[in-house]
Design an enzyme around this catalytic site. Structure first.
Site, PDB file in Angstrom:
ATOM      1  N   ASP A   1       0.833  -1.211   0.000  1.00 32.78           N
ATOM      2  CA  ASP A   1       0.000   0.000   0.000  1.00 32.78           C
ATOM      3  C   ASP A   1       0.867   1.259   0.000  1.00 32.78           C
ATOM      4  O   ASP A   1       1.979   1.253   0.526  1.00 32.78           O
ATOM      5  CB  ASP A   1      -0.910  -0.027   1.242  1.00 32.78           C
TER       6      ASP A   1
ATOM      7  N   ASN B   1     -10.992  -2.411  -5.701  1.00 29.31           N
ATOM      8  CA  ASN B   1     -10.171  -1.510  -6.525  1.00 29.31           C
ATOM      9  C   ASN B   1     -10.777  -1.234  -7.909  1.00 29.31           C
ATOM     10  O   ASN B   1     -10.393  -0.259  -8.575  1.00 29.31           O
ATOM     11  CB  ASN B   1      -8.738  -2.034  -6.687  1.00 29.31           C
TER      12      ASN B   1
HETATM   13  C1  IPE Z   1      -5.597  -2.773  -0.324  1.00 29.99           C
HETATM   14  O1  IPE Z   1      -5.204  -1.455  -0.457  1.00 29.99           O
HETATM   15  C2  IPE Z   1      -5.559  -3.458  -1.653  1.00 29.99           C
HETATM   16  C3  IPE Z   1      -4.244  -3.598  -2.255  1.00 29.99           C
HETATM   17  C4  IPE Z   1      -3.096  -3.309  -1.707  1.00 29.99           C
HETATM   18  C5  IPE Z   1      -4.247  -4.169  -3.582  1.00 29.99           C
HETATM   19  P1  IPE Z   1      -6.262  -0.278  -0.641  1.00 29.99           P
HETATM   20  O2  IPE Z   1      -5.478   0.977  -0.689  1.00 29.99           O
HETATM   21  O3  IPE Z   1      -7.142  -0.571  -1.803  1.00 29.99           O
HETATM   22  O4  IPE Z   1      -7.124  -0.401   0.692  1.00 29.99           O
HETATM   23  P2  IPE Z   1      -7.827   0.706   1.572  1.00 29.99           P
HETATM   24  O5  IPE Z   1      -8.719   1.487   0.660  1.00 29.99           O
HETATM   25  O6  IPE Z   1      -6.763   1.562   2.167  1.00 29.99           O
HETATM   26  O7  IPE Z   1      -8.568  -0.071   2.622  1.00 29.99           O
HETATM   27  C1  IPE Z   2      -1.505   0.182  -3.377  1.00 26.19           C
HETATM   28  O1  IPE Z   2      -1.285   1.547  -3.399  1.00 26.19           O
HETATM   29  C2  IPE Z   2      -1.663  -0.418  -4.757  1.00 26.19           C
HETATM   30  C3  IPE Z   2      -3.024  -0.841  -5.094  1.00 26.19           C
HETATM   31  C4  IPE Z   2      -4.080  -0.798  -4.319  1.00 26.19           C
HETATM   32  C5  IPE Z   2      -3.209  -1.373  -6.440  1.00 26.19           C
HETATM   33  P1  IPE Z   2      -2.486   2.566  -3.441  1.00 26.19           P
HETATM   34  O2  IPE Z   2      -2.833   2.828  -4.867  1.00 26.19           O
HETATM   35  O3  IPE Z   2      -3.605   2.098  -2.598  1.00 26.19           O
HETATM   36  O4  IPE Z   2      -1.822   3.850  -2.812  1.00 26.19           O
HETATM   37  P2  IPE Z   2      -2.461   4.853  -1.757  1.00 26.19           P
HETATM   38  O5  IPE Z   2      -2.926   4.030  -0.605  1.00 26.19           O
HETATM   39  O6  IPE Z   2      -3.581   5.549  -2.449  1.00 26.19           O
HETATM   40  O7  IPE Z   2      -1.342   5.762  -1.400  1.00 26.19           O
HETATM   41 MG    MG Z   3      -4.075   2.331  -0.646  1.00 26.36          MG
END
Ligand code: IPE
Ligand code: IPE
Ligand code: MG
Length: 238
Positions: A16, A64
């Site tokens: 993340d 997502n």
């Molecule tokens: C969890 O991260 C999913 C992945 C790392 C693929 P998200 O960024 O989507 O989750 P939330 O929104 O912080 O819970």
């Molecule tokens: C994790 O990084 C990757 C995926 C969920 C695909 P994020 O895209 O959630 O990054 P933040 O949490 O918005 O910084």
């Molecule tokens: Mg995220």
């Protein structure tokens, strides 16, 4: 790293913070995902070198899909590119790639890419690298319950025969042990629908480091933290 350290057999990572990493640099979120891909490439190598046998990464959740279309498209593109650039090397170093999640929602192109990397790396014995794609723990459990209910309805099993092993065996993750260590980067302290059944006795490691900055030293810190944990499984220490 201490050579005799207790290494987790299975590490699962919630990668993340790609978006925030990009924003901090005035870049598009998709640039963060590209940087995150580099981190992933290194982490796969580093985990295998450390002796980890299973590495599962949360790459795309069912939730997502709700992100802006351009970001979803960029992520799909990255999956295909990653397969193109990494398959041969992963096969060479003995890393077997598998996926968990419902692949049917992906485009033909993405599905073909995933089939390709799985078949090219199928003989790998060094480490199994599992991509959670269109994965959610709740939908995984729903699917498992439906399968078992169908078997009961067909008279193959009795309802009272359903036990923990049967449920585990009906999940996407049936081919691997439960995670010993779950790492989440970017300072968020939640599971976000990841491996809820499997995480029952996992150790958790949360770090403020954003995923694109997660390097070998960061993995070593997580491994050291894990080695210092006392896993009691509800028992009393002798
Ligand atoms: C969890 O991260 C999913 C992945 C790392 C693929 P998200 O960024 O989507 O989750 P939330 O929104 O912080 O819970
Ligand atoms: C994790 O990084 C990757 C995926 C969920 C695909 P994020 O895209 O959630 O990054 P933040 O949490 O918005 O910084
Ligand atoms: Mg995220």
């Amino acid at each position: 790293m201490n050579g005799k350290m207790n290494i987790p057999q299975h590490i699962a990572i919630i990668m993340d913070g790609n978006g925030r990493w990009a924003r901090q640099r005035g870049k598009e979120r998709s640039e963060g995902h590209i940087a995150g891909m580099n981190s992933l490439r290194e982490t796969v190598r580093n985990a295998a070198q450390a002796g980890v046998k299973y590495l599962t990464v949360y790459a795309f959740s069912t939730e997502n899909w709700g992100r802006p279309q351009a970001e979803v498209d960029a992520l799909m593109e990255l999956i295909c590119k990653g397969v193109e650039s990494e398959s041969a090397e992963l096969a060479k170093v003995g890393i077997k790639v598998k996926t968990i999640g419902d692949r049917s929602r992906f485009s033909e192109k993405v599905q073909a890419s995933l089939e390709k990397i799985e078949s090219l790396t199928a003989a790998g014995e060094q480490m199994t690298f599992v991509l959670a794609l269109n994965y959610s723990s709740r939908s995984e459990i729903v699917t498992a319950v439906q399968r078992l209910a169908q078997r009961v309805a067909a008279g193959e099993i009795k309802a009272e025969e359903i036990d923990e092993k049967m449920i585990s065996d009906s999940l996407y993750t049936s081919f691997m042990p439960d995670p010993d260590l779950i790492i989440r980067t970017s300072g968020e302290c939640r599971l976000s629908n990841f491996l809820m059944w499997q995480a029952s006795y996992a150790e958790f490691y949360f770090t403020p480091t954003l995923w694109p900055d997660f390097d070998k030293a960061e993995l070593e810190k997580a491994l050291e933290a894990y080695a210092a944990r006392d896993r009691r499984y509800g028992l009393v220490k002798k």
